[in-house]
Write a protein that holds these residues in place. Structure first.
Motif, mmCIF file in Angstrom:
data_model
loop_
_atom_site.group_PDB
_atom_site.id
_atom_site.type_symbol
_atom_site.label_atom_id
_atom_site.label_comp_id
_atom_site.label_asym_id
_atom_site.label_seq_id
_atom_site.Cartn_x
_atom_site.Cartn_y
_atom_site.Cartn_z
ATOM 1 N N GLY A 88 31.356 30.704 -41.395
ATOM 2 C CA GLY A 88 31.126 30.175 -42.924
ATOM 3 C C GLY A 88 29.720 29.168 -42.700
ATOM 4 O O GLY A 88 29.364 28.895 -41.856
ATOM 5 N N LYS A 89 29.118 28.770 -43.860
ATOM 6 C CA LYS A 89 28.129 27.989 -43.745
ATOM 7 C C LYS A 89 28.299 26.550 -43.639
ATOM 8 O O LYS A 89 29.116 25.944 -44.653
ATOM 9 N N HIS A 90 27.890 25.889 -42.671
ATOM 10 C CA HIS A 90 28.203 24.517 -42.621
ATOM 11 C C HIS A 90 26.933 23.754 -42.137
ATOM 12 O O HIS A 90 26.966 23.354 -40.875
ATOM 13 N N ALA A 91 25.891 23.827 -42.978
ATOM 14 C CA ALA A 91 24.644 22.982 -42.678
ATOM 15 C C ALA A 91 24.665 21.647 -42.156
ATOM 16 O O ALA A 91 24.091 21.258 -40.984
ATOM 17 N N LYS A 92 25.288 20.768 -42.907
ATOM 18 C CA LYS A 92 25.478 19.315 -42.369
ATOM 19 C C LYS A 92 26.093 19.430 -41.054
ATOM 20 O O LYS A 92 25.898 18.356 -40.298
ATOM 21 N N GLU A 93 27.176 19.940 -40.746
ATOM 22 C CA GLU A 93 27.973 19.866 -39.606
ATOM 23 C C GLU A 93 27.218 20.130 -38.461
ATOM 24 O O GLU A 93 27.364 19.779 -37.332
ATOM 25 N N GLY B 137 0.879 18.479 -29.717
ATOM 26 C CA GLY B 137 2.199 17.966 -29.426
ATOM 27 C C GLY B 137 3.103 17.623 -30.316
ATOM 28 O O GLY B 137 4.126 16.728 -29.971
ATOM 29 N N GLY B 138 3.202 17.634 -31.620
ATOM 30 C CA GLY B 138 3.714 16.780 -32.410
ATOM 31 C C GLY B 138 4.982 17.649 -33.107
ATOM 32 O O GLY B 138 5.254 17.117 -34.407
ATOM 33 N N THR B 139 4.989 18.887 -32.526
ATOM 34 C CA THR B 139 6.271 19.446 -33.363
ATOM 35 C C THR B 139 7.446 19.028 -32.692
ATOM 36 O O THR B 139 7.698 19.731 -31.526
ATOM 37 N N PHE B 140 8.399 18.172 -33.026
ATOM 38 C CA PHE B 140 9.469 17.474 -32.147
ATOM 39 C C PHE B 140 10.483 18.484 -32.235
ATOM 40 O O PHE B 140 11.244 18.557 -31.156
ATOM 41 N N TYR B 141 10.673 19.360 -33.289
ATOM 42 C CA TYR B 141 11.819 19.759 -33.056
ATOM 43 C C TYR B 141 12.337 21.055 -33.733
ATOM 44 O O TYR B 141 13.236 21.170 -34.319
ATOM 45 N N TYR B 142 11.823 21.954 -33.808
ATOM 46 C CA TYR B 142 12.534 23.040 -34.292
ATOM 47 C C TYR B 142 11.758 24.324 -33.733
ATOM 48 O O TYR B 142 11.251 24.067 -32.995
ATOM 49 N N LYS B 143 12.163 25.351 -34.031
ATOM 50 C CA LYS B 143 11.832 26.424 -33.369
ATOM 51 C C LYS B 143 10.361 26.413 -32.862
ATOM 52 O O LYS B 143 9.358 26.097 -33.748
ATOM 53 N N PHE C 66 18.036 23.326 -41.556
ATOM 54 C CA PHE C 66 19.531 23.623 -41.447
ATOM 55 C C PHE C 66 20.238 24.263 -42.631
ATOM 56 O O PHE C 66 20.883 25.185 -42.546
ATOM 57 N N ILE C 67 19.808 23.800 -43.759
ATOM 58 C CA ILE C 67 20.233 24.417 -45.102
ATOM 59 C C ILE C 67 19.588 25.951 -45.276
ATOM 60 O O ILE C 67 20.425 26.801 -45.417
ATOM 61 N N LEU C 68 18.432 26.001 -44.849
ATOM 62 C CA LEU C 68 17.802 27.294 -44.910
ATOM 63 C C LEU C 68 18.517 28.404 -43.672
ATOM 64 O O LEU C 68 18.616 29.396 -43.980
ATOM 65 N N THR C 69 18.678 27.827 -42.730
ATOM 66 C CA THR C 69 19.671 28.693 -41.786
ATOM 67 C C THR C 69 20.911 29.374 -41.974
ATOM 68 O O THR C 69 21.455 30.344 -41.778
#
Length: 310
Positions: free
Chosen positions: A189-194, A304-310, A258-261
């Motif tokens: 199921g969808k649990h974006a915040k978790e 160098g500033g894309t700290f976190y995502y894909k 994370f909502i988008l995922t």
């Protein structure tokens, strides 16, 4: 409605986040560790209070799966950073990371047995040609810039080839992580915040190894000039204010991701994240025109500033 809202969060949060990131990096270029730690700590604390209910709420998705996701992300980050030490030019590094669309489509076909429209295949083919041309020209540049000694030239090319292998591995691992997330959401199921909470809480112990650098920059932040926060009227060191705004905008950005995922396929998420990278230079250019910042600082930040995502 939720996908559109998530895309809005991604673009609004990420584009404003990069402005405060530049303000931090302009004053202290080596502050990346304290910025990343503050982002992770803020998101983890917020999730512990409002999502995990102080640890009383049992996760819908088993923690072992989150541990796998964190391990994948850590591996991708380390390999991408290490590739810069292997004669990989920054433009090639950025182009390779933007090629995640290709890797995601390939793994989606292999693992999820997906099929796409002709237009999507054609678009990915064009991106692939662009990456191939850039890689080929980078190889010629490494060869021409190497020493006149044949052995030194071969050694430089060998390290460059190893760097290309590292980037390719990181690219495929990143795409695999996106597909893994998509599979988890279909199963549990969808649990974006978790997911947002556990993906930022589990890596926190790793910052122990960076404690000395984080403490040194905290001291530097304390010694920065004082600044009166608008509306609130509180006076704080200006670097801490920049860090707070960076953390808040980062939360907005990553919350949207994370909502988008949970709402869209992995390929769509990758597309949005990739488009976000193209908006960054526009945001930074606007800031340069307004504030007259030095272009060398801007390039260092963007690269160098894309700290976190894909």
């Amino acid at each position: 409605m939720r996908p559109a809202f998530a895309v809005g969060l991604v673009f609004a949060g990420c584009c404003s986040n990069v402005i405060f990131l530049e303000l931090l990096a302009r004053k202290h270029p080596g502050c990346g560790n304290i910025v990343t730690f503050a982002q992770f700590l803020f998101i983890a604390v917020e999730g512990f209070l409002f999502e995990a209910d102080l640890g009383r709420k049992h996760p819908a998705i088993p923690i072992r799966y989150y541990a796998i996701m964190v391990t994948m992300f850590f591996t991708v980050s380390v390999v991408n950073n290490y590739a810069l030490n292997l004669h990989i030019a920054m433009p090639l590094h950025m182009i390779f990371r933007s090629g995640s669309l290709i890797a995601n489509m390939i793994l989606g076909i292999i693992i999820l047995k997906k099929r796409y429209s002709v237009f999507k295949y054609a678009s990915i083919a064009l991106v692939s040609v662009g990456i191939f041309i850039c890689t080929f020209m980078s190889a010629k540049q490494v060869t021409s810039q190497s020493s006149s000694s044949e052995n030194d030239g071969f050694q430089a090319f060998a390290w460059w080839f190893l760097g290309i292998g590292a980037l390719t591995f990181a690219l495929l691992m990143s795409a695999r992580m996106g597909i893994f997330q998509e599979t988890l959401y279909k199963q549990f199921g969808k649990h974006a915040k978790e997911a947002l909470f556990y993906n930022h809480a589990l890596p926190l112990p790793g910052f122990i190894f960076l404690a000395s650098d984080i403490y040194d920059h905290a001291v530097l932040f304390n010694n920065s000039e004082l600044y009166q926060v608008p509306v609130v009227g509180v006076v704080v060191p200006i670097m801490w204010f920049y860090l707070l705004m960076n953390v808040i905008t980062q939360y907005v950005c990553i919350r949207g991701v994370f909502i988008l995922t949970t709402e869209c396929a992995s390929l769509t998420v990758t597309l949005v994240v990739t488009l976000r990278k193209f908006v960054f230079p526009v945001t930074i250019t606007f800031q340069v025109l307004v504030c007259s910042f030095k272009s060398s600082t801007i390039f260092a930040l963007y690269s160098g500033g894309t700290f976190y995502y894909k």
